[in-house]
Motif scaffolding. Structure first.
Motif, PDB file in Angstrom:
ATOM      1  N   ARG A   7      37.202  47.346  39.028  1.00  0.00           N
ATOM      2  CA  ARG A   7      37.299  46.181  38.134  1.00  0.00           C
ATOM      3  C   ARG A   7      37.689  44.921  38.907  1.00  0.00           C
ATOM      4  O   ARG A   7      37.213  43.836  38.609  1.00  0.00           O
ATOM      5  CB  ARG A   7      38.309  46.442  37.025  1.00  0.00           C
ATOM      6  N   LEU A   8      38.549  45.080  39.900  1.00  0.00           N
ATOM      7  CA  LEU A   8      38.953  43.942  40.722  1.00  0.00           C
ATOM      8  C   LEU A   8      37.759  43.388  41.480  1.00  0.00           C
ATOM      9  O   LEU A   8      37.529  42.178  41.501  1.00  0.00           O
ATOM     10  CB  LEU A   8      40.055  44.351  41.700  1.00  0.00           C
ATOM     11  N   TRP A   9      36.985  44.271  42.107  1.00  0.00           N
ATOM     12  CA  TRP A   9      35.836  43.811  42.897  1.00  0.00           C
ATOM     13  C   TRP A   9      34.791  43.153  42.011  1.00  0.00           C
ATOM     14  O   TRP A   9      34.178  42.164  42.390  1.00  0.00           O
ATOM     15  CB  TRP A   9      35.234  44.967  43.697  1.00  0.00           C
ATOM     16  N   LYS A  10      34.597  43.684  40.787  1.00  0.00           N
ATOM     17  CA  LYS A  10      33.659  43.056  39.853  1.00  0.00           C
ATOM     18  C   LYS A  10      34.163  41.677  39.429  1.00  0.00           C
ATOM     19  O   LYS A  10      33.390  40.721  39.346  1.00  0.00           O
ATOM     20  CB  LYS A  10      33.439  43.939  38.634  1.00  0.00           C
ATOM     21  N   LEU A  11      35.470  41.576  39.188  1.00  0.00           N
ATOM     22  CA  LEU A  11      36.061  40.297  38.798  1.00  0.00           C
ATOM     23  C   LEU A  11      35.890  39.257  39.908  1.00  0.00           C
ATOM     24  O   LEU A  11      35.593  38.093  39.635  1.00  0.00           O
ATOM     25  CB  LEU A  11      37.541  40.484  38.451  1.00  0.00           C
ATOM     26  N   LEU A  12      36.065  39.676  41.146  1.00  0.00           N
ATOM     27  CA  LEU A  12      35.858  38.750  42.268  1.00  0.00           C
ATOM     28  C   LEU A  12      34.410  38.256  42.308  1.00  0.00           C
ATOM     29  O   LEU A  12      34.164  37.076  42.540  1.00  0.00           O
ATOM     30  CB  LEU A  12      36.214  39.423  43.598  1.00  0.00           C
ATOM     31  N   ILE A  13      33.472  39.159  42.067  1.00  0.00           N
ATOM     32  CA  ILE A  13      32.057  38.759  42.031  1.00  0.00           C
ATOM     33  C   ILE A  13      31.822  37.763  40.904  1.00  0.00           C
ATOM     34  O   ILE A  13      31.172  36.734  41.096  1.00  0.00           O
ATOM     35  CB  ILE A  13      31.149  40.005  41.878  1.00  0.00           C
ATOM     36  N   ASP A  14      32.373  38.062  39.729  1.00  0.00           N
ATOM     37  CA  ASP A  14      32.212  37.170  38.573  1.00  0.00           C
ATOM     38  C   ASP A  14      32.789  35.784  38.840  1.00  0.00           C
ATOM     39  O   ASP A  14      32.267  34.784  38.347  1.00  0.00           O
ATOM     40  CB  ASP A  14      32.864  37.768  37.329  1.00  0.00           C
ATOM     41  N   LYS A  15      33.869  35.732  39.618  1.00  0.00           N
ATOM     42  CA  LYS A  15      34.519  34.456  39.926  1.00  0.00           C
ATOM     43  C   LYS A  15      33.964  33.830  41.212  1.00  0.00           C
ATOM     44  O   LYS A  15      34.463  32.803  41.658  1.00  0.00           O
ATOM     45  CB  LYS A  15      36.034  34.647  40.051  1.00  0.00           C
ATOM     46  N   LYS A  19      36.965  38.440  49.323  1.00  0.00           N
ATOM     47  CA  LYS A  19      38.269  39.084  49.510  1.00  0.00           C
ATOM     48  C   LYS A  19      39.201  38.181  50.295  1.00  0.00           C
ATOM     49  O   LYS A  19      40.404  38.143  50.023  1.00  0.00           O
ATOM     50  CB  LYS A  19      38.092  40.438  50.196  1.00  0.00           C
ATOM     51  N   LYS A  20      38.651  37.421  51.223  1.00  0.00           N
ATOM     52  CA  LYS A  20      39.468  36.487  51.997  1.00  0.00           C
ATOM     53  C   LYS A  20      40.066  35.413  51.078  1.00  0.00           C
ATOM     54  O   LYS A  20      41.229  35.030  51.241  1.00  0.00           O
ATOM     55  CB  LYS A  20      38.626  35.839  53.089  1.00  0.00           C
ATOM     56  N   ASP A  21      39.279  34.941  50.106  1.00  0.00           N
ATOM     57  CA  ASP A  21      39.781  33.961  49.135  1.00  0.00           C
ATOM     58  C   ASP A  21      40.940  34.550  48.334  1.00  0.00           C
ATOM     59  O   ASP A  21      41.947  33.884  48.090  1.00  0.00           O
ATOM     60  CB  ASP A  21      38.667  33.526  48.174  1.00  0.00           C
ATOM     61  N   LEU A  22      40.790  35.808  47.936  1.00  0.00           N
ATOM     62  CA  LEU A  22      41.849  36.479  47.189  1.00  0.00           C
ATOM     63  C   LEU A  22      43.115  36.584  48.035  1.00  0.00           C
ATOM     64  O   LEU A  22      44.210  36.324  47.541  1.00  0.00           O
ATOM     65  CB  LEU A  22      41.392  37.868  46.742  1.00  0.00           C
ATOM     66  N   MET A  23      42.960  36.947  49.299  1.00  0.00           N
ATOM     67  CA  MET A  23      44.117  37.053  50.194  1.00  0.00           C
ATOM     68  C   MET A  23      44.882  35.735  50.246  1.00  0.00           C
ATOM     69  O   MET A  23      46.108  35.727  50.150  1.00  0.00           O
ATOM     70  CB  MET A  23      43.668  37.431  51.609  1.00  0.00           C
ATOM     71  N   GLU A  24      44.151  34.642  50.382  1.00  0.00           N
ATOM     72  CA  GLU A  24      44.792  33.326  50.495  1.00  0.00           C
ATOM     73  C   GLU A  24      45.443  32.903  49.190  1.00  0.00           C
ATOM     74  O   GLU A  24      46.587  32.448  49.174  1.00  0.00           O
ATOM     75  CB  GLU A  24      43.757  32.287  50.930  1.00  0.00           C
ATOM     76  N   GLN A  25      44.725  33.052  48.070  1.00  0.00           N
ATOM     77  CA  GLN A  25      45.258  32.612  46.783  1.00  0.00           C
ATOM     78  C   GLN A  25      46.429  33.459  46.305  1.00  0.00           C
ATOM     79  O   GLN A  25      47.371  32.938  45.713  1.00  0.00           O
ATOM     80  CB  GLN A  25      44.159  32.599  45.724  1.00  0.00           C
ATOM     81  N   ALA A  26      46.347  34.760  46.551  1.00  0.00           N
ATOM     82  CA  ALA A  26      47.397  35.659  46.058  1.00  0.00           C
ATOM     83  C   ALA A  26      48.531  35.820  47.070  1.00  0.00           C
ATOM     84  O   ALA A  26      49.596  36.326  46.727  1.00  0.00           O
ATOM     85  CB  ALA A  26      46.798  37.033  45.730  1.00  0.00           C
ATOM     86  N   GLY A  27      48.304  35.416  48.300  1.00  0.00           N
ATOM     87  CA  GLY A  27      49.336  35.574  49.319  1.00  0.00           C
ATOM     88  C   GLY A  27      49.569  37.022  49.696  1.00  0.00           C
ATOM     89  O   GLY A  27      50.704  37.464  49.875  1.00  0.00           O
ATOM     90  N   ILE A  28      48.471  37.776  49.814  1.00  0.00           N
ATOM     91  CA  ILE A  28      48.592  39.183  50.205  1.00  0.00           C
ATOM     92  C   ILE A  28      47.930  39.378  51.570  1.00  0.00           C
ATOM     93  O   ILE A  28      47.134  38.559  52.008  1.00  0.00           O
ATOM     94  CB  ILE A  28      47.975  40.138  49.160  1.00  0.00           C
ATOM     95  N   SER A  29      48.251  40.479  52.219  1.00  0.00           N
ATOM     96  CA  SER A  29      47.779  40.725  53.588  1.00  0.00           C
ATOM     97  C   SER A  29      46.435  41.441  53.605  1.00  0.00           C
ATOM     98  O   SER A  29      46.005  42.035  52.609  1.00  0.00           O
ATOM     99  CB  SER A  29      48.804  41.581  54.328  1.00  0.00           C
ATOM    100  N   GLY A  55      44.647  35.035  37.163  1.00  0.00           N
ATOM    101  CA  GLY A  55      44.880  34.744  35.750  1.00  0.00           C
ATOM    102  C   GLY A  55      44.422  35.884  34.853  1.00  0.00           C
ATOM    103  O   GLY A  55      43.741  35.667  33.849  1.00  0.00           O
ATOM    104  N   CYS A  56      44.797  37.092  35.238  1.00  0.00           N
ATOM    105  CA  CYS A  56      44.358  38.267  34.485  1.00  0.00           C
ATOM    106  C   CYS A  56      45.516  39.245  34.318  1.00  0.00           C
ATOM    107  O   CYS A  56      46.632  38.975  34.751  1.00  0.00           O
ATOM    108  CB  CYS A  56      43.184  38.929  35.194  1.00  0.00           C
ATOM    109  N   THR A  57      45.242  40.374  33.710  1.00  0.00           N
ATOM    110  CA  THR A  57      46.253  41.417  33.537  1.00  0.00           C
ATOM    111  C   THR A  57      45.898  42.621  34.410  1.00  0.00           C
ATOM    112  O   THR A  57      44.793  42.704  34.954  1.00  0.00           O
ATOM    113  CB  THR A  57      46.343  41.883  32.067  1.00  0.00           C
ATOM    114  N   LEU A  58      46.810  43.551  34.499  1.00  0.00           N
ATOM    115  CA  LEU A  58      46.611  44.753  35.306  1.00  0.00           C
ATOM    116  C   LEU A  58      45.384  45.546  34.843  1.00  0.00           C
ATOM    117  O   LEU A  58      44.635  46.076  35.659  1.00  0.00           O
ATOM    118  CB  LEU A  58      47.872  45.617  35.245  1.00  0.00           C
ATOM    119  N   ASP A  59      45.155  45.605  33.541  1.00  0.00           N
ATOM    120  CA  ASP A  59      43.989  46.311  33.009  1.00  0.00           C
ATOM    121  C   ASP A  59      42.672  45.688  33.477  1.00  0.00           C
ATOM    122  O   ASP A  59      41.650  46.358  33.490  1.00  0.00           O
ATOM    123  CB  ASP A  59      44.003  46.322  31.482  1.00  0.00           C
ATOM    124  N   ASP A  60      42.702  44.416  33.833  1.00  0.00           N
ATOM    125  CA  ASP A  60      41.490  43.729  34.276  1.00  0.00           C
ATOM    126  C   ASP A  60      41.115  44.069  35.714  1.00  0.00           C
ATOM    127  O   ASP A  60      39.972  43.838  36.121  1.00  0.00           O
ATOM    128  CB  ASP A  60      41.656  42.209  34.174  1.00  0.00           C
TER     129      ASP A  60
END
Length: 69
Positions: A7-15, A19-29, A55-60
């Motif tokens: 679901r996370l990977w699909k959400l990234l595609i939709d947005k 993955k690099k963008d997610l790392m920067e925005q979320a502050g994860i390694s 801007g989502c929940t864990l279920d997303d």
């Protein structure tokens, strides 16, 4: 039970995010991203950061699959 982050990977595609963008925005390694790719356990802190950044929940972003197969 095993976590699935499909679901996370699909959400990234939709947005239109990488993955690099997610790392920067979320502050994860990159280590956390690798763990997510493999379906390994990550901390609730990492999942919380991802949810806040997207801007989502864990279920997303994850679901649990029965690993008895």
């Amino acid at each position: 039970m095993k976590a699935s982050y499909k679901r996370l990977w699909k959400l990234l595609i939709d947005k239109d995010m990488k993955k690099k963008d997610l790392m920067e925005q979320a502050g994860i390694s990159s280590f956390s991203i690798r763990k997510l790719n493999r379906g390994d356990n990550v901390t609730m802190e990492v999942l919380g950061k991802i949810c806040k950044a997207l801007g989502c929940t864990l279920d997303d972003i994850c679901e649990f699959e029965d690993a008895t197969e």
